[in-house]
Design a protein around this motif. Structure first.
Motif, short mmCIF file in Angstrom:
data_model
loop_
_atom_site.label_atom_id
_atom_site.label_comp_id
_atom_site.label_asym_id
_atom_site.label_seq_id
_atom_site.Cartn_x
_atom_site.Cartn_y
_atom_site.Cartn_z
N VAL A 29 0.85 -1.19 0.00
CA VAL A 29 0.00 0.00 0.00
C VAL A 29 0.89 1.24 0.00
CG1 VAL A 29 -1.97 -1.08 1.13
CG2 VAL A 29 -0.18 -0.02 2.52
N GLY A 30 0.31 2.34 -0.47
CA GLY A 30 1.06 3.58 -0.51
C GLY A 30 0.20 4.77 -0.11
N LEU A 46 -4.17 9.86 -0.07
CA LEU A 46 -5.03 8.67 -0.12
C LEU A 46 -4.18 7.43 0.13
CD1 LEU A 46 -7.19 9.14 -3.37
CD2 LEU A 46 -7.98 9.36 -1.02
N ILE A 47 -4.79 6.37 0.62
CA ILE A 47 -4.12 5.08 0.72
C ILE A 47 -4.58 4.24 -0.47
CG2 ILE A 47 -3.79 2.99 2.10
CD1 ILE A 47 -2.58 5.52 3.32
N ARG A 48 -3.63 3.87 -1.32
CA ARG A 48 -3.94 3.10 -2.53
C ARG A 48 -3.02 1.88 -2.62
NH1 ARG A 48 -6.16 5.35 -6.88
NH2 ARG A 48 -6.77 3.18 -7.21
N SER A 72 -0.25 0.59 -10.09
CA SER A 72 -0.07 1.52 -8.97
C SER A 72 -1.27 2.45 -8.85
CB SER A 72 1.19 2.37 -9.16
OG SER A 72 2.34 1.55 -9.15
N GLY A 73 -1.91 2.41 -7.70
CA GLY A 73 -2.99 3.34 -7.42
C GLY A 73 -2.43 4.65 -6.89
N LYS A 181 5.59 4.23 -0.20
CA LYS A 181 5.12 2.85 -0.33
C LYS A 181 5.74 1.92 0.72
CE LYS A 181 4.22 2.74 -5.32
NZ LYS A 181 4.68 2.18 -6.62
N LEU A 182 4.93 1.00 1.19
CA LEU A 182 5.39 -0.12 2.00
C LEU A 182 4.92 -1.39 1.30
CD1 LEU A 182 4.50 1.05 5.63
CD2 LEU A 182 6.78 0.95 4.60
#
Length: 201
Positions: A29-30, A46-48, A72-73, A181-182
């Protein structure tokens, strides 16, 4: 002639490293946002999600070249001129080419260029939903840097930052995507690693 020699050297390194090449998958998620230095607007992140595959080519014991292909969101949340909150969710295909350097057996650092191509857009404002991509630039050119950690020979964690270099147009204004990103990755054992394991057995 110099360019030709460079391409031949690159091709040689790729083929010479084929036995050490490793394919992997990664997901995470990023925290995504827009960066705009010209127009001061309050963007909220935002979390995408993101997910895809990578191909690690070992050049030396410590150096790996790693092209990848990822969904990638991206996007952001803001308030428009009518004082209404809206969400801009963008979907990209990102193609990074990273150079990864192993600091030791556990930690590595990486960096490299990335190009992204816009797949879809979803604008949401209360009950209004729009999917027209014409107001958003179709691609972006950026970079990536970060740090990785090997949990096991196959399993890895990483934290990275994606940033735009060449801006894209969003309603005629220049913007960049930024993403913290993680992610977690799984690398399939290489041909050389499999042969080594078989010999040990």
């Amino acid at each position: 002639p110099v360019m030709k020699k460079g391409l031949l050297l690159l091709a040689f390194l790729i083929f010479a490293s084929a036995a050490q090449a490793q394919i992997g998958v990664r997901a995470g998620v990023g925290s995504t946002n827009f960066s705009n230095g010209d127009v001061q607007r309050a963007f909220t992140s935002l979390i995408r999600p993101h997910f895809g595959a990578y191909y690690g080519i070992k050049v030396t014991e410590k150096l790996t070249v790693e092209p990848g292909l990822f969904y990638s969101g991206k996007g952001m949340t803001a308030v428009n001129d009518k004082n209404k909150e809206f969400t801009e969710s963008l979907s990209y295909v990102d193609i990074p080419v990273l150079v990864r350097y192993a600091l030791n057996e556990d930690f590595n650092v990486f960096a490299g260029p990335q190009v992204g191509f816009l797949l879809a857009r979803k604008y949401t404002e209360e009950s209004l939903k729009l999917t027209n991509t014409a107001v958003v630039g179709g691609y972006e050119i950026g970079g990536v840097f970060g740090v990785g950690y090997q949990l096991t020979a196959e399993l890895n964690l990483q934290a990275s930052y994606d940033f735009g270099i060449v801006p894209f147009k969003y309603f005629e204004a220049d913007h960049h995507n930024t993403v913290f990103k993680l992610s977690i990755g799984y690398t399939l054992p290489s041909k050389a690693a499999k042969e080594k394991t078989e010999q040990e057995q």
